[in-house]
Design a protein around this motif. Structure first.
Motif, PDB file in Angstrom:
ATOM      1  N   THR A 171       0.850  -1.194   0.000  1.00 37.30           N
ATOM      2  CA  THR A 171       0.000   0.000   0.000  1.00 37.30           C
ATOM      3  C   THR A 171       0.884   1.241   0.000  1.00 37.30           C
ATOM      4  O   THR A 171       1.940   1.268   0.637  1.00 37.30           O
ATOM      5  CB  THR A 171      -0.937   0.025   1.222  1.00 37.30           C
ATOM      6  N   LEU A 172       0.452   2.248  -0.725  1.00 41.31           N
ATOM      7  CA  LEU A 172       1.202   3.495  -0.852  1.00 41.31           C
ATOM      8  C   LEU A 172       0.448   4.602  -0.138  1.00 41.31           C
ATOM      9  O   LEU A 172      -0.743   4.818  -0.392  1.00 41.31           O
ATOM     10  CB  LEU A 172       1.377   3.846  -2.329  1.00 41.31           C
ATOM     11  N   TRP A 173       1.147   5.305   0.746  1.00 36.71           N
ATOM     12  CA  TRP A 173       0.536   6.316   1.597  1.00 36.71           C
ATOM     13  C   TRP A 173       1.142   7.684   1.318  1.00 36.71           C
ATOM     14  O   TRP A 173       2.361   7.832   1.256  1.00 36.71           O
ATOM     15  CB  TRP A 173       0.731   5.952   3.064  1.00 36.71           C
ATOM     16  N   ASP A 174       0.275   8.666   1.160  1.00 34.44           N
ATOM     17  CA  ASP A 174       0.675  10.057   1.008  1.00 34.44           C
ATOM     18  C   ASP A 174       0.998  10.585   2.405  1.00 34.44           C
ATOM     19  O   ASP A 174       0.123  10.671   3.269  1.00 34.44           O
ATOM     20  CB  ASP A 174      -0.487  10.829   0.375  1.00 34.44           C
ATOM     21  N   MET A 175       2.265  10.973   2.629  1.00 32.64           N
ATOM     22  CA  MET A 175       2.720  11.361   3.954  1.00 32.64           C
ATOM     23  C   MET A 175       2.925  12.863   4.099  1.00 32.64           C
ATOM     24  O   MET A 175       3.626  13.311   5.010  1.00 32.64           O
ATOM     25  CB  MET A 175       4.028  10.626   4.272  1.00 32.64           C
ATOM     26  N   ARG A 176       2.320  13.642   3.230  1.00 34.69           N
ATOM     27  CA  ARG A 176       2.503  15.089   3.348  1.00 34.69           C
ATOM     28  C   ARG A 176       1.926  15.626   4.659  1.00 34.69           C
ATOM     29  O   ARG A 176       2.381  16.641   5.170  1.00 34.69           O
ATOM     30  CB  ARG A 176       1.895  15.792   2.140  1.00 34.69           C
ATOM     31  N   SER A 177       0.934  14.938   5.217  1.00 29.97           N
ATOM     32  CA  SER A 177       0.460  15.225   6.560  1.00 29.97           C
ATOM     33  C   SER A 177       0.688  13.962   7.385  1.00 29.97           C
ATOM     34  O   SER A 177      -0.170  13.070   7.402  1.00 29.97           O
ATOM     35  CB  SER A 177      -1.027  15.603   6.558  1.00 29.97           C
ATOM     36  N   SER A 179       0.442  13.089  10.359  1.00 37.01           N
ATOM     37  CA  SER A 179      -0.551  12.721  11.366  1.00 37.01           C
ATOM     38  C   SER A 179      -1.825  12.179  10.725  1.00 37.01           C
ATOM     39  O   SER A 179      -2.639  11.551  11.419  1.00 37.01           O
ATOM     40  CB  SER A 179      -0.884  13.918  12.264  1.00 37.01           C
ATOM     41  N   ARG A 180      -2.002  12.400   9.416  1.00 31.70           N
ATOM     42  CA  ARG A 180      -3.170  11.902   8.689  1.00 31.70           C
ATOM     43  C   ARG A 180      -2.742  11.348   7.331  1.00 31.70           C
ATOM     44  O   ARG A 180      -3.040  11.926   6.286  1.00 31.70           O
ATOM     45  CB  ARG A 180      -4.214  13.000   8.487  1.00 31.70           C
ATOM     46  N   PRO A 181      -2.040  10.228   7.312  1.00 26.48           N
ATOM     47  CA  PRO A 181      -1.637   9.637   6.030  1.00 26.48           C
ATOM     48  C   PRO A 181      -2.867   9.269   5.198  1.00 26.48           C
ATOM     49  O   PRO A 181      -3.894   8.861   5.742  1.00 26.48           O
ATOM     50  CB  PRO A 181      -0.853   8.383   6.435  1.00 26.48           C
ATOM     51  N   VAL A 182      -2.742   9.417   3.888  1.00 27.82           N
ATOM     52  CA  VAL A 182      -3.835   9.088   2.970  1.00 27.82           C
ATOM     53  C   VAL A 182      -3.385   7.954   2.057  1.00 27.82           C
ATOM     54  O   VAL A 182      -2.352   8.058   1.390  1.00 27.82           O
ATOM     55  CB  VAL A 182      -4.233  10.315   2.120  1.00 27.82           C
ATOM     56  N   GLN A 183      -4.155   6.871   2.040  1.00 26.63           N
ATOM     57  CA  GLN A 183      -3.805   5.749   1.169  1.00 26.63           C
ATOM     58  C   GLN A 183      -4.116   6.117  -0.272  1.00 26.63           C
ATOM     59  O   GLN A 183      -5.241   6.495  -0.607  1.00 26.63           O
ATOM     60  CB  GLN A 183      -4.566   4.487   1.561  1.00 26.63           C
ATOM     61  N   ARG A 184      -3.099   6.025  -1.146  1.00 30.22           N
ATOM     62  CA  ARG A 184      -3.259   6.436  -2.539  1.00 30.22           C
ATOM     63  C   ARG A 184      -3.442   5.263  -3.496  1.00 30.22           C
ATOM     64  O   ARG A 184      -4.094   5.400  -4.517  1.00 30.22           O
ATOM     65  CB  ARG A 184      -2.024   7.234  -2.975  1.00 30.22           C
ATOM     66  N   ALA A 185      -2.814   4.123  -3.198  1.00 30.46           N
ATOM     67  CA  ALA A 185      -2.885   3.005  -4.143  1.00 30.46           C
ATOM     68  C   ALA A 185      -2.497   1.713  -3.441  1.00 30.46           C
ATOM     69  O   ALA A 185      -1.860   1.726  -2.380  1.00 30.46           O
ATOM     70  CB  ALA A 185      -1.962   3.245  -5.344  1.00 30.46           C
ATOM     71  N   THR A 186      -2.887   0.606  -4.047  1.00 27.26           N
ATOM     72  CA  THR A 186      -2.497  -0.728  -3.574  1.00 27.26           C
ATOM     73  C   THR A 186      -1.937  -1.502  -4.762  1.00 27.26           C
ATOM     74  O   THR A 186      -2.585  -1.589  -5.808  1.00 27.26           O
ATOM     75  CB  THR A 186      -3.691  -1.486  -2.979  1.00 27.26           C
ATOM     76  N   LEU A 187      -0.740  -2.044  -4.583  1.00 25.88           N
ATOM     77  CA  LEU A 187      -0.087  -2.801  -5.637  1.00 25.88           C
ATOM     78  C   LEU A 187      -0.120  -4.286  -5.296  1.00 25.88           C
ATOM     79  O   LEU A 187       0.405  -4.694  -4.263  1.00 25.88           O
ATOM     80  CB  LEU A 187       1.374  -2.357  -5.796  1.00 25.88           C
TER      81      LEU A 187
END
Length: 256
Positions: A171-177, A179-187
Protein backbone atom coordinates in the motif's frame (compact mmCIF):
# COMPACT_ATOMS: atom_id res chain seq x y z
CA UNK A 1 38.42 -3.05 -3.61
CA UNK A 2 40.16 -3.39 -0.27
CA UNK A 3 39.09 -3.88 3.33
CA UNK A 4 39.59 -0.69 5.34
CA UNK A 5 38.91 -1.87 8.89
CA UNK A 6 36.93 -4.18 11.17
CA UNK A 7 34.87 -2.83 14.05
CA UNK A 8 34.99 -5.29 16.93
CA UNK A 9 33.49 -5.25 20.39
CA UNK A 10 30.04 -6.80 20.10
CA UNK A 11 29.54 -10.09 21.93
CA UNK A 12 26.57 -11.21 19.83
CA UNK A 13 25.39 -11.11 16.25
CA UNK A 14 25.09 -7.59 14.79
CA UNK A 15 21.57 -7.08 13.41
CA UNK A 16 21.64 -3.46 12.28
CA UNK A 17 24.00 -0.63 11.34
CA UNK A 18 23.35 3.01 10.45
CA UNK A 19 25.59 5.83 9.25
CA UNK A 20 25.03 9.52 9.97
CA UNK A 21 24.32 11.87 7.08
CA UNK A 22 27.83 13.34 7.13
CA UNK A 23 29.36 9.87 7.00
CA UNK A 24 31.41 10.40 10.16
CA UNK A 25 29.51 8.33 12.73
CA UNK A 26 28.40 4.71 12.54
CA UNK A 27 26.03 2.96 14.93
CA UNK A 28 25.91 -0.82 15.30
CA UNK A 29 23.74 -3.06 17.47
CA UNK A 30 22.22 -6.49 17.77
CA UNK A 31 21.85 -9.47 20.07
CA UNK A 32 24.15 -8.24 22.86
CA UNK A 33 21.74 -5.41 23.79
CA UNK A 34 24.30 -2.67 23.26
CA UNK A 35 24.39 0.11 20.65
CA UNK A 36 27.96 1.07 19.84
CA UNK A 37 28.88 4.40 18.28
CA UNK A 38 32.01 4.66 16.13
CA UNK A 39 33.93 7.56 14.64
CA UNK A 40 34.57 6.57 11.00
CA UNK A 41 35.70 9.98 9.79
CA UNK A 42 38.96 8.22 8.96
CA UNK A 43 37.66 4.78 7.91
CA UNK A 44 41.10 3.22 7.90
CA UNK A 45 41.37 4.07 11.59
CA UNK A 46 37.89 3.90 13.20
CA UNK A 47 37.51 4.86 16.84
CA UNK A 48 34.99 3.70 19.45
CA UNK A 49 32.96 6.61 20.84
CA UNK A 50 30.31 5.28 23.22
CA UNK A 51 28.15 2.35 24.29
CA UNK A 52 24.38 2.67 24.74
CA UNK A 53 22.94 -0.22 26.85
CA UNK A 54 19.49 -1.39 25.78
CA UNK A 55 16.80 -3.40 27.63
CA UNK A 56 16.67 -6.14 24.97
CA UNK A 57 17.96 -7.19 21.56
CA UNK A 58 18.21 -4.37 19.00
CA UNK A 59 16.82 -4.96 15.50
CA UNK A 60 16.88 -1.56 13.77
CA UNK A 61 18.71 1.78 13.89
CA UNK A 62 18.18 5.10 12.10
CA UNK A 63 19.89 8.50 12.33
CA UNK A 64 17.99 11.73 11.77
CA UNK A 65 19.27 13.56 8.66
CA UNK A 66 21.20 16.10 10.73
CA UNK A 67 22.92 13.28 12.63
CA UNK A 68 21.91 14.77 16.00
CA UNK A 69 19.54 11.95 17.02
CA UNK A 70 19.54 8.17 16.75
CA UNK A 71 16.37 6.06 16.82
CA UNK A 72 16.81 2.58 18.31
CA UNK A 73 14.24 -0.21 18.03
CA UNK A 74 14.20 -3.81 19.16
CA UNK A 75 12.37 -6.50 21.08
CA UNK A 76 9.81 -4.64 23.17
CA UNK A 77 11.47 -1.24 23.05
CA UNK A 78 11.83 1.96 21.04
CA UNK A 79 14.01 4.92 22.02
CA UNK A 80 15.56 8.12 20.71
CA UNK A 81 19.03 9.26 21.73
CA UNK A 82 20.64 12.67 21.47
CA UNK A 83 24.04 11.99 19.89
CA UNK A 84 24.99 15.59 19.19
CA UNK A 85 28.03 14.85 21.34
CA UNK A 86 28.59 11.29 20.12
CA UNK A 87 31.00 10.56 22.95
CA UNK A 88 28.33 11.43 25.53
CA UNK A 89 24.94 10.30 24.17
CA UNK A 90 21.80 11.14 26.12
CA UNK A 91 18.49 9.27 25.92
CA UNK A 92 15.65 11.64 25.03
CA UNK A 93 12.75 9.17 25.16
CA UNK A 94 11.96 5.50 25.54
CA UNK A 95 8.80 3.45 24.99
CA UNK A 96 8.14 -0.19 25.86
CA UNK A 97 5.47 -2.43 24.32
CA UNK A 98 4.85 -6.15 23.68
CA UNK A 99 6.06 -5.86 20.09
CA UNK A 100 9.27 -6.22 18.11
CA UNK A 101 10.45 -3.35 15.95
CA UNK A 102 11.39 -4.62 12.49
CA UNK A 103 12.26 -1.41 10.66
CA UNK A 104 12.80 2.28 11.40
CA UNK A 105 12.68 5.10 8.82
CA UNK A 106 13.23 8.80 9.52
CA UNK A 107 11.66 11.40 7.22
CA UNK A 108 14.06 13.54 5.15
CA UNK A 109 13.11 16.62 7.19
CA UNK A 110 13.74 14.77 10.47
CA UNK A 111 10.26 15.60 11.79
CA UNK A 112 8.79 12.10 11.99
CA UNK A 113 9.67 8.43 12.30
CA UNK A 114 7.98 5.38 10.75
CA UNK A 115 8.14 2.24 12.90
CA UNK A 116 7.19 -1.19 11.52
CA UNK A 117 6.67 -3.77 14.24
CA UNK A 118 5.07 -7.14 14.94
CA UNK A 119 3.30 -8.62 17.94
CA UNK A 120 0.91 -11.47 18.67
CA UNK A 121 -1.82 -9.30 17.18
CA UNK A 122 -0.10 -8.93 13.81
CA UNK A 123 1.94 -6.23 12.14
CA UNK A 124 1.65 -2.49 12.54
CA UNK A 125 3.27 0.65 11.14
CA UNK A 126 3.24 3.61 13.51
CA UNK A 127 4.19 7.22 12.86
CA UNK A 128 5.89 9.18 15.63
CA UNK A 129 6.68 12.88 15.72
CA UNK A 130 10.30 13.67 16.51
CA UNK A 131 10.07 17.43 16.95
CA UNK A 132 8.77 17.23 20.51
CA UNK A 133 11.14 18.00 23.41
CA UNK A 134 10.10 14.62 24.82
CA UNK A 135 11.56 12.91 21.76
CA UNK A 136 8.65 10.68 20.70
CA UNK A 137 5.02 11.59 20.12
CA UNK A 138 2.73 9.03 18.46
CA UNK A 139 0.85 10.64 15.60
CA UNK A 140 -1.07 7.73 14.07
CA UNK A 141 -0.91 4.07 13.06
CA UNK A 142 -1.34 2.14 9.83
CA UNK A 143 -2.59 -1.36 10.57
CA UNK A 144 -1.62 -4.36 8.49
CA UNK A 145 -3.05 -7.85 8.54
CA UNK A 146 -2.18 -10.56 11.08
CA UNK A 147 1.02 -12.46 10.38
CA UNK A 148 4.65 -11.67 9.89
CA UNK A 149 5.53 -8.07 9.17
CA UNK A 150 6.37 -7.04 5.69
CA UNK A 151 8.67 -4.12 5.01
CA UNK A 152 8.43 -0.36 4.66
CA UNK A 153 10.18 2.08 2.34
CA UNK A 154 10.14 5.85 2.01
CA UNK A 155 10.58 7.91 -1.14
CA UNK A 156 13.55 10.27 -1.28
CA UNK A 157 11.34 13.33 -0.79
CA UNK A 158 9.46 11.70 2.11
CA UNK A 159 6.07 12.11 0.46
CA UNK A 160 5.27 8.43 -0.19
CA UNK A 161 5.50 5.58 2.31
CA UNK A 162 5.24 2.02 0.96
CA UNK A 163 3.96 -0.60 3.42
CA UNK A 164 3.92 -4.26 2.43
CA UNK A 165 1.48 -6.76 3.90
CA UNK A 166 1.62 -10.55 4.41
CA UNK A 167 -1.32 -10.79 1.99
CA UNK A 168 0.96 -10.01 -0.96
CA UNK A 169 0.18 -6.33 -1.37
CA UNK A 170 2.03 -3.03 -1.04
CA UNK A 171 0.00 0.00 0.00
CA UNK A 172 1.20 3.49 -0.85
CA UNK A 173 0.54 6.32 1.60
CA UNK A 174 0.67 10.06 1.01
CA UNK A 175 2.72 11.36 3.95
CA UNK A 176 2.50 15.09 3.35
CA UNK A 177 0.46 15.23 6.56
CA UNK A 178 2.17 12.55 8.71
CA UNK A 179 -0.55 12.72 11.37
CA UNK A 180 -3.17 11.90 8.69
CA UNK A 181 -1.64 9.64 6.03
CA UNK A 182 -3.83 9.09 2.97
CA UNK A 183 -3.80 5.75 1.17
CA UNK A 184 -3.26 6.44 -2.54
CA UNK A 185 -2.89 3.01 -4.14
CA UNK A 186 -2.50 -0.73 -3.57
CA UNK A 187 -0.09 -2.80 -5.64
CA UNK A 188 -0.70 -6.58 -5.89
CA UNK A 189 2.62 -8.43 -5.85
CA UNK A 190 1.35 -12.01 -5.65
CA UNK A 191 3.09 -13.27 -2.53
CA UNK A 192 4.24 -11.86 0.79
CA UNK A 193 6.90 -9.20 0.06
CA UNK A 194 10.17 -9.70 1.93
CA UNK A 195 11.93 -6.45 1.03
CA UNK A 196 10.90 -3.05 -0.31
CA UNK A 197 13.09 -0.15 -1.39
CA UNK A 198 12.79 3.07 -3.39
CA UNK A 199 15.33 3.82 -6.08
CA UNK A 200 16.31 7.32 -7.26
CA UNK A 201 14.40 7.68 -10.51
CA UNK A 202 11.53 10.01 -11.30
CA UNK A 203 9.61 12.18 -8.86
CA UNK A 204 9.05 9.57 -6.14
CA UNK A 205 11.35 7.04 -7.76
CA UNK A 206 11.12 3.39 -8.67
CA UNK A 207 9.75 1.03 -6.02
CA UNK A 208 11.50 -2.35 -5.95
CA UNK A 209 9.58 -5.14 -4.23
CA UNK A 210 11.06 -8.58 -3.52
CA UNK A 211 8.36 -11.27 -3.58
CA UNK A 212 9.24 -14.94 -3.82
CA UNK A 213 11.84 -15.54 -6.53
CA UNK A 214 11.20 -12.25 -8.35
CA UNK A 215 11.93 -8.56 -7.94
CA UNK A 216 9.16 -6.33 -9.27
CA UNK A 217 9.78 -2.71 -10.23
CA UNK A 218 7.07 -0.05 -10.14
CA UNK A 219 7.37 3.48 -11.52
CA UNK A 220 5.66 5.79 -9.06
CA UNK A 221 4.70 9.37 -9.74
CA UNK A 222 1.47 9.60 -7.79
CA UNK A 223 1.84 13.00 -6.24
CA UNK A 224 3.33 14.52 -9.37
CA UNK A 225 0.22 13.41 -11.26
CA UNK A 226 -1.95 15.01 -8.60
CA UNK A 227 0.04 18.25 -8.85
CA UNK A 228 -0.47 18.31 -12.63
CA UNK A 229 -4.21 17.73 -12.32
CA UNK A 230 -4.53 20.48 -9.71
CA UNK A 231 -2.57 22.89 -11.90
CA UNK A 232 -5.07 22.31 -14.71
CA UNK A 233 -8.18 22.43 -12.52
CA UNK A 234 -10.33 25.55 -12.81
CA UNK A 235 -11.41 25.59 -9.17
CA UNK A 236 -11.04 23.89 -5.82
CA UNK A 237 -13.45 21.44 -4.24
CA UNK A 238 -15.63 23.36 -1.80
CA UNK A 239 -16.97 22.01 1.49
CA UNK A 240 -20.47 21.38 0.10
CA UNK A 241 -19.13 19.24 -2.75
CA UNK A 242 -16.88 17.41 -0.31
CA UNK A 243 -19.79 16.60 2.03
CA UNK A 244 -21.87 15.37 -0.92
CA UNK A 245 -19.34 12.88 -2.23
CA UNK A 246 -16.91 12.29 0.64
CA UNK A 247 -18.86 13.29 3.70
CA UNK A 248 -17.38 10.52 5.84
CA UNK A 249 -13.84 11.86 5.44
CA UNK A 250 -12.08 14.85 6.94
CA UNK A 251 -12.24 17.88 4.63
CA UNK A 252 -8.85 17.91 2.92
CA UNK A 253 -9.17 19.02 -0.74
CA UNK A 254 -6.14 17.84 -2.76
CA UNK A 255 -5.62 21.09 -4.67
CA UNK A 256 -5.18 23.41 -1.69
Amino acid sequence: MSLLAELRGHTGAVASVAVSGDGRTLASAGADRVVRLWDIGHPQNPRALAELPQPAEVTSLAFTPDGDSLAVGGVGHLSVWDVTAAGQPRRRAQLTAPATVRKLLVSPDGRWLAVASTSDGGSLTEIYGLDSPRGLHRLTAIASRPGQAGSIALSADGRVLAVSTPAGQVTLWDMRSPSRPVQRATLPVGTAPTATVFGPLGHEGVLAVVAGDAVRLWQLDLLAAEDEICARAEGRINREQWRTYLGHRHYDPPCD
